[in-house]
Motif scaffolding. Structure first.
Motif, short mmCIF file in Angstrom:
data_model
loop_
_atom_site.label_atom_id
_atom_site.label_comp_id
_atom_site.label_asym_id
_atom_site.label_seq_id
_atom_site.Cartn_x
_atom_site.Cartn_y
_atom_site.Cartn_z
N ASP A 216 28.93 12.72 -8.32
CA ASP A 216 28.29 13.50 -7.24
C ASP A 216 26.80 13.67 -7.50
OD1 ASP A 216 29.18 15.21 -9.34
OD2 ASP A 216 28.61 16.93 -8.11
N GLU A 217 26.43 13.74 -8.79
CA GLU A 217 24.98 13.81 -9.10
C GLU A 217 24.30 12.49 -8.74
OE1 GLU A 217 24.90 16.87 -12.91
OE2 GLU A 217 25.32 14.77 -13.30
N LEU A 218 24.99 11.39 -9.04
CA LEU A 218 24.45 10.07 -8.70
C LEU A 218 24.25 9.92 -7.20
CD1 LEU A 218 26.22 7.30 -10.77
CD2 LEU A 218 23.85 7.31 -10.03
N ASN A 219 25.27 10.36 -6.46
CA ASN A 219 25.19 10.28 -4.99
C ASN A 219 24.03 11.12 -4.47
OD1 ASN A 219 27.34 8.55 -4.86
ND2 ASN A 219 28.85 10.17 -4.53
N GLN A 220 23.86 12.30 -5.07
CA GLN A 220 22.75 13.17 -4.65
C GLN A 220 21.40 12.52 -4.95
OE1 GLN A 220 22.52 17.44 -5.80
NE2 GLN A 220 24.67 17.20 -6.32
N MET A 221 21.28 11.95 -6.17
CA MET A 221 20.00 11.33 -6.55
C MET A 221 19.68 10.16 -5.62
SD MET A 221 19.80 11.42 -10.69
CE MET A 221 21.42 10.88 -11.08
N GLU A 222 20.72 9.37 -5.31
CA GLU A 222 20.50 8.21 -4.45
C GLU A 222 20.07 8.64 -3.05
OE1 GLU A 222 23.05 4.80 -5.31
OE2 GLU A 222 23.41 4.68 -3.15
N HIS A 223 20.73 9.68 -2.55
CA HIS A 223 20.40 10.19 -1.23
C HIS A 223 18.94 10.70 -1.19
CE1 HIS A 223 21.14 11.92 2.70
NE2 HIS A 223 20.53 13.02 2.28
N VAL A 224 18.58 11.47 -2.22
CA VAL A 224 17.21 12.00 -2.28
C VAL A 224 16.21 10.86 -2.42
CG1 VAL A 224 15.59 13.40 -3.65
CG2 VAL A 224 17.89 14.27 -3.15
N ALA A 225 16.55 9.86 -3.26
CA ALA A 225 15.62 8.74 -3.49
C ALA A 225 15.31 8.01 -2.18
CB ALA A 225 16.21 7.78 -4.52
N PHE A 226 16.35 7.76 -1.37
CA PHE A 226 16.11 7.08 -0.09
C PHE A 226 15.36 7.99 0.90
CE2 PHE A 226 19.76 4.09 -1.20
CZ PHE A 226 18.92 2.98 -1.37
N VAL B 77 13.17 10.31 0.03
CA VAL B 77 11.78 10.31 -0.45
C VAL B 77 11.10 9.02 0.02
CG1 VAL B 77 10.31 10.17 -2.53
CG2 VAL B 77 12.21 11.82 -2.43
N ASN B 78 11.82 7.91 -0.05
CA ASN B 78 11.26 6.63 0.39
C ASN B 78 10.82 6.73 1.86
OD1 ASN B 78 10.59 3.83 0.05
ND2 ASN B 78 12.49 3.28 1.13
N ASN B 79 11.70 7.23 2.71
CA ASN B 79 11.37 7.32 4.14
C ASN B 79 10.17 8.23 4.38
OD1 ASN B 79 13.47 5.65 4.87
ND2 ASN B 79 14.92 7.33 5.13
N ILE B 80 10.15 9.37 3.69
CA ILE B 80 9.07 10.35 3.88
C ILE B 80 7.74 9.78 3.39
CG2 ILE B 80 8.20 12.62 3.15
CD1 ILE B 80 11.25 13.47 3.00
N LEU B 81 7.75 9.22 2.19
CA LEU B 81 6.49 8.68 1.64
C LEU B 81 5.98 7.50 2.46
CD1 LEU B 81 6.76 8.85 -2.27
CD2 LEU B 81 6.10 10.61 -0.65
N ARG B 82 6.90 6.63 2.89
CA ARG B 82 6.47 5.46 3.69
C ARG B 82 5.74 5.92 4.96
NH1 ARG B 82 11.21 0.94 3.99
NH2 ARG B 82 9.61 -0.32 4.98
N GLU B 83 6.31 6.93 5.58
CA GLU B 83 5.73 7.47 6.82
C GLU B 83 4.35 8.08 6.57
OE1 GLU B 83 7.72 6.74 9.33
OE2 GLU B 83 6.11 7.39 10.69
N LEU B 84 4.28 8.92 5.51
CA LEU B 84 3.01 9.58 5.16
C LEU B 84 1.93 8.54 4.85
CD1 LEU B 84 3.90 12.37 2.54
CD2 LEU B 84 2.60 12.66 4.66
N LEU B 85 2.33 7.50 4.10
CA LEU B 85 1.36 6.50 3.63
C LEU B 85 0.94 5.56 4.75
CD1 LEU B 85 3.15 5.92 0.23
CD2 LEU B 85 0.79 6.71 0.46
N LYS B 86 1.89 5.26 5.65
CA LYS B 86 1.60 4.36 6.78
C LYS B 86 0.40 4.88 7.57
CE LYS B 86 4.17 3.09 10.66
NZ LYS B 86 5.49 3.14 11.29
N ALA B 87 0.35 6.20 7.74
CA ALA B 87 -0.73 6.83 8.50
C ALA B 87 -2.08 6.68 7.79
CB ALA B 87 -0.41 8.31 8.72
N LYS B 88 -2.05 6.34 6.51
CA LYS B 88 -3.27 6.18 5.72
C LYS B 88 -3.51 4.72 5.36
CE LYS B 88 -3.54 10.66 5.57
NZ LYS B 88 -4.63 11.41 6.22
#
Ligand code: ADP
Ligand code: UDP
Length: 234
Positions: A146-156, A158-169
């Motif tokens: 369950d920790e692995l599943n949580q980490m994987e979910h958060v990692a993806f 974070v990927n979506n959020i950072l990609r969006e933030l960075l795209k604007a820059k």
């Protein structure tokens, strides 16, 4: 807050206890290493920039529902964080082929991956951080399923959020590494988010704005880190 005993001297950061047993102070150094510690250098001013960029990213993630160890910035190079029981894994997310993936997959640097890829590495200097799959992780009891599943979910996420933030820059997020730890029964995002553990490329010119400038002796290392800070925070 009182800076207490030195707890751990890492390659890029030093960790101190504080007068609060549930919090630590992280000090961001200018030291840089690559090739599993074989290459060492000083990137003057890097610690100050990575502290600021990590604060920026952790705050942006918090605003979007991602919990982390970040408490507050406490000085130019100092950050107060929750004291976690660290999970000995590096969680890497990749959008575009670069770094070790070039050789492993025989693909050219810059080749887009059709879906983001997650990889796990065992955080062990002695073993040279070998890649693990979910079964190795469970067999070594490094994390529960369950920790692995949580980490994987958060990692993806974070990927979506950072990609969006960075795209604007005008920055593409090529890949990045996250670390996690346990706090009061919860798995929280930890460590840092900076050009030391992410690959950032200018969207138009594909100029590298991250630690690859140091790894590959491209020059203009601190200038690239500063460029990332300016694009994101000015
Ligand atoms: P390394 O250990 O790879 O040399 P650093 O120089 O970045 O890395 O050292 C920072 C250390 O602090 C890392 O080992 C990291 O796992 C650990 N760390 C990061 N955040 C926390 C936290 N909130 N609680 C405890 N340890 C942490
Ligand atoms: N990374 C990291 N610490 C490591 C290894 C990798 O922060 O010990 C980051 C690196 O900056 C990149 C991503 O993880 O954003 C993927 O790195 P890769 O596996 O290509 O390793 P490299 O060839 O850079 O060592």
């Amino acid at each position: 807050m009182i800076k207490g005993n030195l707890l751990y001297e890492g390659k890029a950061k030093t960790v101190f206890e504080t007068d609060n047993p549930k919090e630590l102070l992280i000090y961001f150094k200018d030291d840089a290493t690559a090739l599993n510690g074989e290459k060492h250098g000083i990137i003057e001013g890097k610690g100050v920039i990575n502290n600021k960029l990590s604060e920026f990213f952790f705050k942006q993630l918090k605003d979007r529902g991602i919990k982390s160890h970040f408490v507050e910035k406490a000085g130019e190079r100092e950050m107060i964080v929750k004291r976690l029981d660290m999970i000995k894994l590096e969680v890497v997310v990749r959008n575009i082929v670069a770094g070790s993936l070039v050789k492993r997959l025989g693909k050219e640097e810059g080749t887009p991956l059709t879906v983001p890829v997650v990889e796990y590495y065992y955080k062990s200097d002695e073993l040279g951080d070998p890649m693990l799959n979910r079964y190795h992780i469970m067999a070594l009891d490094l994390a529960k399923i369950d920790e692995l599943n949580q980490m994987e979910h958060v990692a993806f996420s974070v990927n979506n959020i950072l990609r969006e933030l960075l795209k604007a820059k005008n920055v593409d997020l090529i890949d990045f590494k996250l670390e996690f730890g346990r706090f009061d029964g919860e798995v929280l995002l930890a460590d840092e988010i900076s050009p030391d553990n992410c690959r950032f490329w200018d969207t138009v010119t594909h100029e590298k704005l991250d630690k690859d400038r140091f790894r590959q002796d491209l020059g203009g290392v601190v200038e690239a880190y500063k460029e990332m800070l300016d694009r994101l925070t000015l």
